[in-house]
Motif scaffolding. Structure first.
Motif, PDB file in Angstrom:
ATOM      1  N   THR A 193       0.825  -1.193   0.000  1.00 22.64           N
ATOM      2  CA  THR A 193       0.000   0.000   0.000  1.00 22.64           C
ATOM      3  C   THR A 193       0.867   1.253   0.000  1.00 22.64           C
ATOM      4  O   THR A 193       1.756   1.388   0.846  1.00 22.64           O
ATOM      5  CB  THR A 193      -0.912   0.007   1.242  1.00 22.64           C
ATOM      6  N   PRO A 194       0.642   2.194  -0.918  1.00 19.48           N
ATOM      7  CA  PRO A 194       1.390   3.458  -0.874  1.00 19.48           C
ATOM      8  C   PRO A 194       1.132   4.189   0.436  1.00 19.48           C
ATOM      9  O   PRO A 194       0.046   4.093   1.018  1.00 19.48           O
ATOM     10  CB  PRO A 194       0.828   4.240  -2.065  1.00 19.48           C
ATOM     11  N   LEU A 228      -6.356  -7.746  13.202  1.00 19.05           N
ATOM     12  CA  LEU A 228      -5.274  -8.735  13.258  1.00 19.05           C
ATOM     13  C   LEU A 228      -4.129  -8.361  12.321  1.00 19.05           C
ATOM     14  O   LEU A 228      -2.957  -8.405  12.712  1.00 19.05           O
ATOM     15  CB  LEU A 228      -5.805 -10.125  12.914  1.00 19.05           C
ATOM     16  N   ASP A 229      -4.439  -7.971  11.090  1.00 18.56           N
ATOM     17  CA  ASP A 229      -3.368  -7.704  10.139  1.00 18.56           C
ATOM     18  C   ASP A 229      -2.664  -6.376  10.424  1.00 18.56           C
ATOM     19  O   ASP A 229      -1.491  -6.218  10.085  1.00 18.56           O
ATOM     20  CB  ASP A 229      -3.901  -7.715   8.704  1.00 18.56           C
ATOM     21  N   VAL A 230      -3.354  -5.426  11.046  1.00 21.45           N
ATOM     22  CA  VAL A 230      -2.688  -4.191  11.480  1.00 21.45           C
ATOM     23  C   VAL A 230      -1.584  -4.539  12.476  1.00 21.45           C
ATOM     24  O   VAL A 230      -0.432  -4.091  12.356  1.00 21.45           O
ATOM     25  CB  VAL A 230      -3.699  -3.214  12.117  1.00 21.45           C
ATOM     26  N   HIS A 231      -1.931  -5.360  13.458  1.00 20.71           N
ATOM     27  CA  HIS A 231      -0.946  -5.771  14.459  1.00 20.71           C
ATOM     28  C   HIS A 231       0.146  -6.636  13.832  1.00 20.71           C
ATOM     29  O   HIS A 231       1.326  -6.496  14.171  1.00 20.71           O
ATOM     30  CB  HIS A 231      -1.646  -6.546  15.579  1.00 20.71           C
ATOM     31  N   ARG A 232      -0.237  -7.549  12.930  1.00 18.60           N
ATOM     32  CA  ARG A 232       0.744  -8.423  12.289  1.00 18.60           C
ATOM     33  C   ARG A 232       1.784  -7.628  11.523  1.00 18.60           C
ATOM     34  O   ARG A 232       3.001  -7.877  11.633  1.00 18.60           O
ATOM     35  CB  ARG A 232       0.015  -9.396  11.360  1.00 18.60           C
ATOM     36  N   ALA A 233       1.347  -6.649  10.738  1.00 22.20           N
ATOM     37  CA  ALA A 233       2.283  -5.835   9.955  1.00 22.20           C
ATOM     38  C   ALA A 233       3.197  -5.026  10.861  1.00 22.20           C
ATOM     39  O   ALA A 233       4.394  -4.866  10.583  1.00 22.20           O
ATOM     40  CB  ALA A 233       1.513  -4.913   9.014  1.00 22.20           C
ATOM     41  N   PRO A 280      -3.958   1.559   4.368  1.00 23.53           N
ATOM     42  CA  PRO A 280      -3.317   2.877   4.295  1.00 23.53           C
ATOM     43  C   PRO A 280      -2.971   3.439   5.673  1.00 23.53           C
ATOM     44  O   PRO A 280      -1.935   4.100   5.839  1.00 23.53           O
ATOM     45  CB  PRO A 280      -4.364   3.742   3.577  1.00 23.53           C
ATOM     46  N   MET A 281      -3.820   3.167   6.647  1.00 24.42           N
ATOM     47  CA  MET A 281      -3.549   3.602   8.018  1.00 24.42           C
ATOM     48  C   MET A 281      -2.288   2.939   8.560  1.00 24.42           C
ATOM     49  O   MET A 281      -1.431   3.585   9.184  1.00 24.42           O
ATOM     50  CB  MET A 281      -4.755   3.250   8.892  1.00 24.42           C
ATOM     51  N   THR A 282      -2.151   1.629   8.298  1.00 23.59           N
ATOM     52  CA  THR A 282      -0.974   0.901   8.760  1.00 23.59           C
ATOM     53  C   THR A 282       0.282   1.407   8.072  1.00 23.59           C
ATOM     54  O   THR A 282       1.337   1.570   8.710  1.00 23.59           O
ATOM     55  CB  THR A 282      -1.156  -0.604   8.503  1.00 23.59           C
ATOM     56  N   ALA A 283       0.179   1.665   6.767  1.00 23.16           N
ATOM     57  CA  ALA A 283       1.331   2.200   6.031  1.00 23.16           C
ATOM     58  C   ALA A 283       1.765   3.547   6.601  1.00 23.16           C
ATOM     59  O   ALA A 283       2.966   3.805   6.775  1.00 23.16           O
ATOM     60  CB  ALA A 283       0.989   2.335   4.548  1.00 23.16           C
ATOM     61  N   TYR A 284       0.797   4.408   6.919  1.00 24.13           N
ATOM     62  CA  TYR A 284       1.112   5.720   7.499  1.00 24.13           C
ATOM     63  C   TYR A 284       1.773   5.552   8.867  1.00 24.13           C
ATOM     64  O   TYR A 284       2.770   6.218   9.172  1.00 24.13           O
ATOM     65  CB  TYR A 284      -0.173   6.550   7.623  1.00 24.13           C
ATOM     66  N   GLY A 329       9.234   5.377  11.100  1.00 26.47           N
ATOM     67  CA  GLY A 329      10.529   5.108  10.508  1.00 26.47           C
ATOM     68  C   GLY A 329      10.794   3.639  10.291  1.00 26.47           C
ATOM     69  O   GLY A 329      11.946   3.212  10.262  1.00 26.47           O
ATOM     70  N   LEU A 330       9.723   2.867  10.115  1.00 24.57           N
ATOM     71  CA  LEU A 330       9.850   1.428  10.001  1.00 24.57           C
ATOM     72  C   LEU A 330       9.664   0.913   8.580  1.00 24.57           C
ATOM     73  O   LEU A 330       9.586  -0.293   8.363  1.00 24.57           O
ATOM     74  CB  LEU A 330       8.838   0.735  10.928  1.00 24.57           C
ATOM     75  N   LEU A 331       9.573   1.830   7.608  1.00 22.76           N
ATOM     76  CA  LEU A 331       9.520   1.456   6.213  1.00 22.76           C
ATOM     77  C   LEU A 331      10.727   2.045   5.496  1.00 22.76           C
ATOM     78  O   LEU A 331      11.243   3.080   5.887  1.00 22.76           O
ATOM     79  CB  LEU A 331       8.244   1.974   5.548  1.00 22.76           C
ATOM     80  N   ASP A 332      11.136   1.383   4.434  1.00 26.29           N
ATOM     81  CA  ASP A 332      12.188   1.983   3.598  1.00 26.29           C
ATOM     82  C   ASP A 332      11.704   3.299   3.022  1.00 26.29           C
ATOM     83  O   ASP A 332      10.510   3.455   2.693  1.00 26.29           O
ATOM     84  CB  ASP A 332      12.543   1.043   2.441  1.00 26.29           C
ATOM     85  N   ALA A 333      12.616   4.257   2.862  1.00 24.49           N
ATOM     86  CA  ALA A 333      12.248   5.521   2.233  1.00 24.49           C
ATOM     87  C   ALA A 333      11.857   5.245   0.786  1.00 24.49           C
ATOM     88  O   ALA A 333      12.418   4.390   0.134  1.00 24.49           O
ATOM     89  CB  ALA A 333      13.415   6.496   2.292  1.00 24.49           C
TER      90      ALA A 333
END
Length: 268
Positions: free
Chosen positions: A8-9, A126-131, A254-258, A264-268
């Protein structure tokens, strides 16, 4: 920091607010006003089912005080005469809660902390926590593995994809109870293992951990006031307001991606 791939972007803050309203994660949510007020009243009357594992004493015995906190921290309608119909969650408060949670996740990653994830709403979160667990693991955190053979509330307490859940009758259970988290924490202590540095959860899973003095953050719906009261009192680190079971669990992506990007847990 570690990397956690996510398809997700990452939305901007404004884009996320719009998405939350469109999917009814926030804005005009599905939970009716009369249900919210009923839960506030039951909490104020001392019904421990609605305390979600927190010890509130007699500090919130006036339901109008509960409503005032919910208006401030969740964004429900602050008019006590509004008794029926539509109620709301302020999407700006949702995003602000995500940002506070992201700051705590960032600290956990920096310090390589032990983190426990759990949910009483597996159908939605569940998947929010998993990610989030995957991202912290990639960053070097220890995702706490719960003891085996735990039981609570006539069910079993298991872990799927790094997230503790309750299972009853071969079904992952929707539960507000603090008992499953109490079973985990007691089980860790019985095995002589360290307790988590941070618990990220919801419902009574978060409330129980916070009440025991563990740093805890949780997602909470507008009809679950206890976690917001816990945050107001400083017992709970963060309460993120949202509808915790919308029509499609992919709406939370999208909420999880944000959240992960802000932490700072995603690659730039």
């Amino acid at each position: 920091m570690g990397a956690m791939p996510i398809e997700t972007p990452v939305p901007s803050r404004a884009e996320l607010v719009e998405h939350l309203v469109r999917t009814r994660i926030a804005g005009e949510v599905a939970t009716p006003r009369e249900n919210n007020l009923s839960h506030y009243r039951k909490l104020a009357n001392g019904d421990r089912h609605y305390w979600l594992g927190l010890e509130l004493g007699d500090r919130w015995s006036d339901e109008q005080d509960v409503l005032a906190v919910m208006a401030e921290r969740c964004g429900v309608v602050d008019d006590p005469s509004h008794r029926f119909g539509q109620d709301t969650i302020d999407p700006e408060l949702t995003v602000s809660g995500l940002e506070r949670l992201a700051a705590r996740l960032h600290k956990a990653a920096l310090d390589r902390q032990r983190v426990l994830f759990a949910t009483g709403h597996p159908g939605g979160l569940l998947d929010v926590h998993r990610a989030t667990a995957d991202a912290l693991r990639a960053a070097g955190c220890e995702i706490v593995v719960i003891p085996r053979g735990l039981t609570a509330d006539e069910g079993s307490v298991w872990q799927f994809a790094g997230v503790a859940v309750q299972e009853r009758g071969a079904t992952l259970w929707h539960t507000h109870s603090p008992a499953p988290m109490a079973a985990i924490l007691d089980g860790l202590a019985a095995e002589g293992r360290d307790l988590p540095d941070l618990v990220v959860a919801d419902h009574g899973w978060a409330g129980c951990a916070a009440q025991r003095g563990i740093d805890a953050a949780g997602y909470a719906d507008c009809n679950d006031p206890a976690l917001f009261l816990g945050e107001a009192e400083g017992t709970l680190q963060v309460a993120v307001p949202l509808d915790d079971h919308v029509r499609d669990p992919r709406f939370y992506d999208p909420m999880t991606a944000y959240l992960l990007a802000t932490a700072g847990l995603l690659d730039a």
